[in-house]
Design a protein around this motif. Sequence first.
Motif, PDB file in Angstrom:
ATOM      1  N   VAL B 203       8.468  47.807  30.859  1.00  0.00           N
ATOM      2  CA  VAL B 203       9.520  47.294  31.745  1.00  0.00           C
ATOM      3  C   VAL B 203       9.281  45.801  31.934  1.00  0.00           C
ATOM      4  O   VAL B 203       8.182  45.306  31.655  1.00  0.00           O
ATOM      5  CB  VAL B 203       9.557  47.993  33.130  1.00  0.00           C
ATOM      6  CG1 VAL B 203      10.045  49.426  33.016  1.00  0.00           C
ATOM      7  CG2 VAL B 203       8.198  47.950  33.800  1.00  0.00           C
ATOM      8  N   ASN B 204      10.300  45.088  32.423  1.00  0.00           N
ATOM      9  CA  ASN B 204      10.189  43.636  32.533  1.00  0.00           C
ATOM     10  C   ASN B 204      10.973  43.118  33.741  1.00  0.00           C
ATOM     11  O   ASN B 204      12.152  42.744  33.623  1.00  0.00           O
ATOM     12  CB  ASN B 204      10.696  42.987  31.241  1.00  0.00           C
ATOM     13  CG  ASN B 204      10.392  41.505  31.170  1.00  0.00           C
ATOM     14  OD1 ASN B 204      10.199  40.849  32.196  1.00  0.00           O
ATOM     15  ND2 ASN B 204      10.355  40.968  29.955  1.00  0.00           N
ATOM     16  N   PRO B 205      10.333  43.106  34.918  1.00  0.00           N
ATOM     17  CA  PRO B 205      11.038  42.693  36.143  1.00  0.00           C
ATOM     18  C   PRO B 205      11.618  41.286  36.066  1.00  0.00           C
ATOM     19  O   PRO B 205      12.694  41.035  36.623  1.00  0.00           O
ATOM     20  CB  PRO B 205       9.939  42.748  37.222  1.00  0.00           C
ATOM     21  CG  PRO B 205       8.867  43.604  36.662  1.00  0.00           C
ATOM     22  CD  PRO B 205       8.934  43.500  35.167  1.00  0.00           C
ATOM     23  N   GLU B 206      10.938  40.386  35.395  1.00  0.00           N
ATOM     24  CA  GLU B 206      11.418  39.003  35.332  1.00  0.00           C
ATOM     25  C   GLU B 206      12.773  38.924  34.617  1.00  0.00           C
ATOM     26  O   GLU B 206      13.718  38.290  35.108  1.00  0.00           O
ATOM     27  CB  GLU B 206      10.375  38.170  34.577  1.00  0.00           C
ATOM     28  CG  GLU B 206      10.405  36.696  34.883  1.00  0.00           C
ATOM     29  CD  GLU B 206       9.430  35.945  33.988  1.00  0.00           C
ATOM     30  OE1 GLU B 206       8.273  36.410  33.844  1.00  0.00           O
ATOM     31  OE2 GLU B 206       9.840  34.915  33.423  1.00  0.00           O
ATOM     32  N   VAL B 207      12.846  39.593  33.462  1.00  0.00           N
ATOM     33  CA  VAL B 207      14.102  39.599  32.704  1.00  0.00           C
ATOM     34  C   VAL B 207      15.200  40.335  33.478  1.00  0.00           C
ATOM     35  O   VAL B 207      16.347  39.892  33.531  1.00  0.00           O
ATOM     36  CB  VAL B 207      13.856  40.235  31.312  1.00  0.00           C
ATOM     37  CG1 VAL B 207      15.142  40.773  30.717  1.00  0.00           C
ATOM     38  CG2 VAL B 207      13.220  39.206  30.387  1.00  0.00           C
ATOM     39  N   ASP B 208      14.848  41.431  34.117  1.00  0.00           N
ATOM     40  CA  ASP B 208      15.837  42.198  34.880  1.00  0.00           C
ATOM     41  C   ASP B 208      16.416  41.369  36.029  1.00  0.00           C
ATOM     42  O   ASP B 208      17.631  41.323  36.225  1.00  0.00           O
ATOM     43  CB  ASP B 208      15.195  43.456  35.481  1.00  0.00           C
ATOM     44  CG  ASP B 208      14.871  44.507  34.434  1.00  0.00           C
ATOM     45  OD1 ASP B 208      15.452  44.451  33.333  1.00  0.00           O
ATOM     46  OD2 ASP B 208      14.036  45.391  34.727  1.00  0.00           O
TER      47      ASP B 208
END
Lengths: 131, 279
Positions: B203-208
């Motif tokens: 998962v990638n919170p920054e991109v989301d």
Amino acid sequence: MEREYDNIPGTYPLDSRTYRKGYHVNMFLMSLNKAECRDQFAQDERAYLDTFKMKEDQKLAVIERRYLDLLKLGANVYYAFKLVSFDRQPPQVMYGQMAEPRLTFDEFQQMMLGGGRPINGNRSVEEWNNG
Amino acid sequence: MAKLIAGMGTSHVPGLGAAMDNGKTEEDYWKGLFAGLEPLRGWHQANTPDVNIIVYNDHATEFSLDSYSTFTIGVGESFKPADEGWGPRRVPEMLGHPELAWHIIESAMADEFDLAVNASMDLDHGFTVPLSIAYGQPKEWPTAVVPVCVNVIQHPLPTALRCYKLGQAIGKAVASYPDEITVGIWGTGGLSHQLGGERVGVVNPEVDQRFLDNLSKDPLANTRLSHTDFMREAGCEGVEMIMWNVMRGALGDNVEEVFRLYHIPVSATAYGAIILENR
């Protein structure tokens, strides 16, 4: 032909290459949407699989529930869910089995509760090889 | 004339539907998320439109290797919840809105969008889970629906920009629909997640969060991402986020974000939800 996304590690998108390789195994998996097909498969897995034009290694991967091998043999994960559901298993069982390194249900849950698999170090095959 | 009041984006993880169907929303794993969704449900209660256009993808349920159109619109009088391998969800049938659906098809066709037409498709978790997120467990759904199915699983997929332009065509169609009705549009799926292979669980919170920010601040930035960008940075199945571009494209230039929730994890997925009011 190579694709731009081929160097994303541990990733099996459904494209024209997997489409052709996995056509019959995916159509078998899709058939499990139907209750009558699930009944037939439950009665005799081997006999039901033999009604599809699947390769022997694909049939064995189904019978032995080797999910990562199934993806490598052309199955797509959305289709593979049907088999997990047929077994009344939560998807985390399949996720853990495919993960590198392999994880139990609880270990996979813990990884996700801890924020999931980090993107850093997992963007490309090169990152994996240098990691 | 019809009025497009707002857009919603939400993930459509099947586990969310199962949690509601099986009465597990008070369990430790789920209660934080469902508490976070309370304001979203309050908003929906206060702002229920006559019709929701719901952009979703079918997960090898009704469409498969044998036939999967890039964009399909549902023109049925009603739609059933699908059996996707574990029996259909016990949720109400969904009433269609064939008049609006056909108007969109005609208007979009004039705008160079050739939509596949389907009257009998059953709707899987990609469609029913967002309804449950918004409206809980009613005996009947409070709105009619127009399903718009996007192929986001069998490459080649439509580009992120193409999805945005489809949204623009839908927005234009709604604006020219002669009846005085209110309409909502939902983009579903995402956010970052990968369900298959050795990298499962990425998962990638920054991109989301950037993607969510862009919806109100710079929506075109979300149209410049390639499928490889999505798959590499947001997981193989994170590419579902292109369906949110259809929702955003349908809204006007000025939107106001009135709700956002971001929560890891739901199963193997980074859950995201947003509501954008059309100004």
